[in-house]
Motif scaffolding. Structure first.
Motif: not given
Length: 217
Positions: A133, A187, A206, A209-211
């Motif tokens: 991100s 996942t 994802t 909470t991380t993409s």
């Protein structure tokens, strides 16, 4: 994609705050246009298609370099992204990771610049990248790499919703796969839960909470 449409894409990548900061002066869009022309002029035909340089040095005057100071890291990343976008559009190939460096020279005059390019072949074949991100890119090579909270993971994430060893990226016969490693929260790819999934360009992985976005080579 035509040149005008590509330039609109480039403007979204490298303008914004730059346009206000450097109104009436050398604009980043000019660097982007020249960089793509450099790619077109220095393409060479190989058995797998056109190969273009993957290493670029943008040479500015000291005055322009000082005005870009503070924005240079972001500009380098965005110009590299623009090069990758142009390569995808024109079906060009790189022989290694794309790198852009901005530097200064006593010989360069204000509002003028030069772009030096070369092909630097990676010792390992690059199959794609994970784009986080914050814009940070992690290259995908033949060796499997793990995503998780452990410091030794190739993709180390400080996300409490990510398992210590959450997922793995590996390459099979040139195709890139993501595999869930029995993580607590699972996942997902493009919002859908997966056990194992072959990745395609632009898909979103994802974990917790991380993409991150997968970009093919």
């Amino acid at each position: 994609m035509g040149l005008q449409q590509f330039e609109r894409r480039l403007e979204r990548l490298v303008e914004g705050a730059f346009a206000k900061a450097f109104r009436g002066e050398l604009q980043p869009i000019e660097l982007g246009r020249r960089l793509t022309r450099e790619m077109d002029l220095n393409r060479t035909l190989s058995v797998r298609g056109f190969v273009v340089p993957n290493s670029y040095t943008v040479v500015l005057s000291h005055e322009d370099f000082e005005r870009f100071r503070g924005f240079d890291d972001s500009l380098e990343r965005n110009l590299a992204d623009a090069a990758r976008e142009h390569a995808r559009t024109e079906n060009y190939r790189f022989m290694g990771p794309v790198e852009v460096q901005i530097t200064a020279s006593e010989e360069a005059k204000r509002s003028t610049f030069a772009i030096l390019s070369e092909v630097i072949e990676s010792e390992e074949q690059l199959f794609g990248s994970l784009v986080l991100s914050d814009g940070h890119r992690i290259g995908i090579f033949e060796k499997p790499m793990t995503i998780g909270r452990l410091p030794e993971c190739a993709v180390h994430l400080e996300d409490t919703n990510v398992s210590r060893r959450h997922a793995e990226i590996h390459v099979v016969e040139g195709a890139v796969y993501v595999v869930d490693l029995g993580s607590t929260n699972g996942t997902r790819v493009n919002g859908l839960p997966i056990g194992e999934h072959r990745l395609h360009d632009g898909e979103i992985i994802t974990v917790g909470t991380t993409s991150m976005r997968f970009e093919a080579e």
